[in-house]
Scaffold this motif. Sequence first.
Motif, mmCIF file in Angstrom:
data_model
loop_
_atom_site.group_PDB
_atom_site.id
_atom_site.type_symbol
_atom_site.label_atom_id
_atom_site.label_comp_id
_atom_site.label_asym_id
_atom_site.label_seq_id
_atom_site.Cartn_x
_atom_site.Cartn_y
_atom_site.Cartn_z
ATOM 1 N N VAL A 49 -5.191 -0.571 4.859
ATOM 2 C CA VAL A 49 -4.308 -1.485 5.596
ATOM 3 C C VAL A 49 -5.079 -2.185 6.709
ATOM 4 O O VAL A 49 -5.023 -3.410 6.854
ATOM 5 C CB VAL A 49 -3.096 -0.723 6.178
ATOM 6 N N VAL A 63 0.851 -1.192 0.000
ATOM 7 C CA VAL A 63 0.000 0.000 0.000
ATOM 8 C C VAL A 63 0.883 1.237 0.000
ATOM 9 O O VAL A 63 1.611 1.487 0.971
ATOM 10 C CB VAL A 63 -0.952 0.017 1.217
ATOM 11 N N ALA A 86 3.152 -1.787 4.309
ATOM 12 C CA ALA A 86 2.684 -0.407 4.357
ATOM 13 C C ALA A 86 3.856 0.510 4.020
ATOM 14 O O ALA A 86 4.816 0.605 4.783
ATOM 15 C CB ALA A 86 2.130 -0.083 5.742
ATOM 16 N N ALA A 113 0.399 4.587 2.869
ATOM 17 C CA ALA A 113 -0.313 3.732 3.826
ATOM 18 C C ALA A 113 -0.729 4.435 5.114
ATOM 19 O O ALA A 113 -1.517 3.876 5.884
ATOM 20 C CB ALA A 113 0.553 2.517 4.177
ATOM 21 N N GLY A 162 -5.385 5.426 2.981
ATOM 22 C CA GLY A 162 -4.424 4.320 2.985
ATOM 23 C C GLY A 162 -4.424 3.536 4.279
ATOM 24 O O GLY A 162 -4.400 2.296 4.280
#
Length: 380
Positions: free
Chosen positions: A56, A44, A70, A47, A52
């Motif tokens: 996650v 991601v 992340a 993140a 974001g």
Amino acid sequence: MCGLDIWCATYMYHSMRLADLTSLYISKNAKKKQVAEQAMSVVVLGATGNVGKHIVRALLTTPDGPQVVAATRDVSSEGAKALLASVSPALSQLSLTELDMTVSDAAVLATALTGYSVIVLTLPQVLAPADMIACQKTVAEAVADCMKHAEEYGEVIPLVVKLSSYGIDGQHSQGPLGEAHRAGEAAFQDKGIPLVSLRPTSFFSNFEAFDWPTLRDGGRKISSPLGHEARVNWVACEDIGRVAAAIINEHLRFSQGGRKLQHIFRAVDVVGPASNTLSAPDLCRIVGLCLGARHDGSGGREMDADTSVIYQEVALPAQEDYRGLWTFLRQGGFDVQDSESATECLRLLGGRPLTEFKTFVDGLVRDMHDKQIKTNQRTK
């Protein structure tokens, strides 16, 4: 050569052959294991941002969910620490990596992104349209290199899930910001990269960042260029994260079954429930009701007088980027009339409802009251 020597040589040959076959078997199984693990890995980008972090978290709440990386500009930031604290039960599925997609070149990004089954792209909201376009083109170039690597080594072709905006291909233009999202989508499509474009309406976090501070501090006025008639649909960042995770998990299950992607491009509108499509006066009314509810700490509530919130229309901003967006909103760009988008969101979420705007504001008010109570207790 005596019979014993022949027997020893034959034994050694077959032992070596067995070792080779065993090594080959282990190697093949290791490769299968590596491919299987890769088919359940997600990175991601952005993140720790507004959306974001929720993507996650939603991925990590999935039973037997994927390994998640992340990627953030600063792994020691408060946002990164908050993310780790919020997912502590699932830390074995998560790792943090430092990567700034806004300044990295395509070669650096390609190295960082190679080997993942899904690449999630959420751009920082502070980027100017020209920077948005440049960043998306760089990421697209990097992912194209990842695809070449995957095809060469028989690995999983990555899917890109990109955060975009509702209505960017509608009859009204969002101005430079909308064009930047359209250019980003085109950058991936031109390279044949499998892409899911998440297109949400207005984030709850926009209200929290721009309107709530004044209300929290005692102000009873909301100002914007929206006008009295236009309506805007609002959606929770948490719900955007849940929809994104559902799409990703659906794709991973599909990939694990050995099936190949059947689409190159898919747009998914992420909208709040019909009750979240509000005019500015509607929004003021809801906020006033929530502010008027006094929480006594036990779940009970009473209504205070004089908590009405008024709306003040202001001129369109001079800055072209935001002038185009507000003009789009005034034209009804986020006035969600159809139910198809909401139906698809509900399908992806297994029928679980999306968050009501009033529920969100009520939570902000409750948190405000709780902090006031704690402050009063400390000063006694």
